[in-house]
Design an enzyme around this catalytic site. Structure first.
Site, PDB file in Angstrom:
ATOM      1  N   ASP A 233       5.202  -5.479   5.788  1.00 45.18           N
ATOM      2  CA  ASP A 233       5.485  -6.888   6.048  1.00 45.18           C
ATOM      3  C   ASP A 233       5.545  -7.747   4.761  1.00 45.18           C
ATOM      4  OD1 ASP A 233       5.708  -9.020   8.153  1.00 45.18           O
ATOM      5  OD2 ASP A 233       3.964  -9.761   7.080  1.00 45.18           O
TER       6      ASP A 233
ATOM      7  N   GLY B 283       0.835  -1.213   0.000  1.00 38.74           N
ATOM      8  CA  GLY B 283       0.000   0.000   0.000  1.00 38.74           C
ATOM      9  C   GLY B 283       0.862   1.253   0.000  1.00 38.74           C
TER      10      GLY B 283
ATOM     11  N   ASP C 157      -0.101   1.370   8.908  1.00 42.58           N
ATOM     12  CA  ASP C 157      -0.578   0.508  10.008  1.00 42.58           C
ATOM     13  C   ASP C 157       0.376   0.502  11.205  1.00 42.58           C
ATOM     14  OD1 ASP C 157      -2.402  -0.083   8.043  1.00 42.58           O
ATOM     15  OD2 ASP C 157      -1.648  -2.107   7.654  1.00 42.58           O
TER      16      ASP C 157
ATOM     17  N   ARG D 257      -5.568  -2.876   9.334  1.00 40.27           N
ATOM     18  CA  ARG D 257      -5.665  -4.343   9.310  1.00 40.27           C
ATOM     19  C   ARG D 257      -5.901  -4.896  10.713  1.00 40.27           C
ATOM     20  NH1 ARG D 257      -2.035  -5.567   4.467  1.00 40.27           N
ATOM     21  NH2 ARG D 257      -3.675  -5.722   2.911  1.00 40.27           N
TER      22      ARG D 257
ATOM     23  N   ASP E 140       2.591  -1.570  11.920  1.00 42.76           N
ATOM     24  CA  ASP E 140       2.498  -2.902  12.525  1.00 42.76           C
ATOM     25  C   ASP E 140       3.784  -3.723  12.399  1.00 42.76           C
ATOM     26  OD1 ASP E 140       2.363  -3.284   9.804  1.00 42.76           O
ATOM     27  OD2 ASP E 140       0.629  -4.610   9.839  1.00 42.76           O
TER      28      ASP E 140
ATOM     29  N   THR F 237       4.412   1.804   6.381  1.00 46.36           N
ATOM     30  CA  THR F 237       3.016   1.385   6.373  1.00 46.36           C
ATOM     31  C   THR F 237       2.243   2.276   7.331  1.00 46.36           C
ATOM     32  OG1 THR F 237       1.410  -0.264   7.140  1.00 46.36           O
ATOM     33  CG2 THR F 237       3.635  -0.542   7.960  1.00 46.36           C
TER      34      THR F 237
HETATM   35  O1  F6P Z   1      -1.565  -1.978   4.882  1.00 46.86           O
HETATM   36  C1  F6P Z   1      -2.030  -0.718   4.560  1.00 46.86           C
HETATM   37  C2  F6P Z   1      -3.509  -0.735   4.317  1.00 46.86           C
HETATM   38  O2  F6P Z   1      -3.941   0.586   4.051  1.00 46.86           O
HETATM   39  C3  F6P Z   1      -4.369  -1.360   5.422  1.00 46.86           C
HETATM   40  O3  F6P Z   1      -4.560  -0.511   6.511  1.00 46.86           O
HETATM   41  C4  F6P Z   1      -5.627  -1.698   4.676  1.00 46.86           C
HETATM   42  O4  F6P Z   1      -6.349  -2.732   5.295  1.00 46.86           O
HETATM   43  C5  F6P Z   1      -5.101  -2.126   3.339  1.00 46.86           C
HETATM   44  O5  F6P Z   1      -3.825  -1.522   3.185  1.00 46.86           O
HETATM   45  C6  F6P Z   1      -5.977  -1.728   2.175  1.00 46.86           C
HETATM   46  O6  F6P Z   1      -5.442  -2.248   1.015  1.00 46.86           O
HETATM   47  P1  F6P Z   1      -5.811  -1.800  -0.463  1.00 46.86           P
HETATM   48  O7  F6P Z   1      -5.076  -0.526  -0.749  1.00 46.86           O
HETATM   49  O8  F6P Z   1      -5.294  -2.919  -1.294  1.00 46.86           O
HETATM   50  O9  F6P Z   1      -7.285  -1.592  -0.507  1.00 46.86           O
END
Ligand code: F6P
Length: 376
Positions: free
Chosen positions: A124, A13, A148, A192, A150, A146
């Site tokens: 990750d 992301g 997150d 997440r 995390d 990220t």
């Molecule tokens: O890992 C970053 C994140 O934004 C998460 O918080 C979220 O669940 C996910 O990516 C969303 O992914 P996408 O951009 O593929 O919709």
């Protein structure tokens, strides 16, 4: 003079803070002082669209007119630290996907482009791929990013502070309309299975209730807290809920069927559910807002620009020292590095004991221990 080539890739992301890191990798690697003092002259190649760029490196198309591998220099990246997202593009492509293993192509292209080192900016999933490449002899350095937050071993991941700013600003906006209408707003944040964005976003914005994946909540208790708050004079309420939070005995909410290349579900929908539960349980008018990808957007805040700069510079330091297989980190106020393998598959969860008030469903109201030390 020793000549060498570094590749930069951004995967997973996008978020704010990546472009500052790229800029400072390029500026540091191309600094003429490196030649003067260390006798090294680097060339830097940007790899577009994450690991996909190392699979389809030759293909050209409307969005990749010169192919996926592009030379970078100081002039090209000069203004990049002002912009959000990633100028190199990203993807969630997993070259080790067992259904379609393309790792041999990636290895062959790293060899073909003569990359002595690959600087990988990711979370990750992206760093997991980097780790497997290390085992196959590739010289990798990682940079944590990220929203997150995390990843373990680091107190900071690029993008987090900018995302917190978005959460705080959006909640400020909601407060005026919530107050005018005496409404409850349930605000869903990303993250997440970790609750950092919800917890620290909720703390920054002074939310009344914060719900995180690390502690399953009771809808009855949420309703009781809301009713109690109203009796105490609250005109409206802001409730922040992480996308991965679950009601007791329930499952996480999933927005779309299926899994991505790394086996992740697309979470979402908890705010809607909770708004309905509150409205039915208390009779109070309740609305839900999903902040979604807004949290990943916008220009990097000052902190992300600064941390991107430090992480980028530190990554080149590791390359110069040939100290490969590491991820740059921020620990206890210092920029440092740790082995990449220590980072993978061990999510950094919120420690409920030290950070969360399970009575109030909020951040803790006591921060110091009896000896004056901080609890976390
Ligand atoms: O890992 C970053 C994140 O934004 C998460 O918080 C979220 O669940 C996910 O990516 C969303 O992914 P996408 O951009 O593929 O919709």
């Amino acid at each position: 003079m020793r000549r060498s080539r570094i590749g930069i890739l951004t995967g997973g992301g996008d978020c704010a803070g990546i472009n500052p890191a790229i800029k400072w990798i390029v500026k540091t690697a191309l600094d003429e002082r490196l030649g003067r003092e260390k006798g090294i002259q680097y060339e830097v190649l940007g790899i577009r669209d994450g690991w996909r760029g190392l699979i389809y490196e030759k293909s050209v198309g409307p969005d990749v007119p010169r192919g996926y591998i592009v030379p970078l220099n100081e002039e090209i990246v000069r203004t990049w630290d002002r912009y959000g997202g990633t100028m190199l593009g990203t993807s969630r492509t997993n070259p080790y996907n067992p259904q379609n293993d393309q790792s041999k192509t990636v290895l062959a292209n790293i060899e073909k482009f003569g990359l002595e080192a690959l600087i990988v900016i990711g979370g990750d999933d992206t760093l997991q791929v980097a780790c497997r490449l290390i085992q196959q002899g590739v010289n990798v350095v990682g940079i944590p990013k990220t929203i997150d937050k995390d990843l373990p071993e680091t107190d900071y991941t690029l993008g987090f502070e900018t995302a917190l700013n978005v959460i705080t600003e959006e909640i400020d906006r909601l407060r005026t309309t919530a107050g005018s209408h005496k409404r409850i707003f349930v605000v869903e944040t990303m993250g997440r299975n970790t609750g950092w964005l919800a917890l620290e976003g909720g703390e920054s914005s002074g939310a009344f209730i914060i719900l995180i994946p690390e502690y399953d909540f009771s809808t009855g208790k949420v309703n009781a807290l809301v009713v109690e708050g109203r009796k105490a004079g609250a005109r409206y309420d802001i409730i922040v809920v992480a996308e991965g939070a679950k009601p007791m005995g329930g499952l996480e909410f999933v927005r779309e069927e299926g899994l991505d290349d790394f086996g992740h579900k697309t979470l979402g929908g908890i705010a809607d559910f909770l708004a309905r539960e509150i409205s039915n349980g208390t009779g109070l008018e309740t609305r839900s807002v999903v902040l979604s990808h807004l949290q990943r957007g916008g220009a990097p805040c000052a902190y992300d620009r600064r941390m991107g700069r430090y992480f980028g510079i530190a990554a080149v330091d590791l390359v110069v020292m040939k100290d490969f297989g590491k991820m740059v980190c921020y620990r206890n106020g210092k920029i440092t590095a740790c082995p990449l393998e220590k980072v993978i598959g061990k999510p950094n969860f919120v420690n409920v004991e030290t950070r969360y008030d399970t009575e109030r469903y909020n951040g803790r109201r006591t921060l110091l221990r009896h000896d004056g030390e901080q609890r976390f």
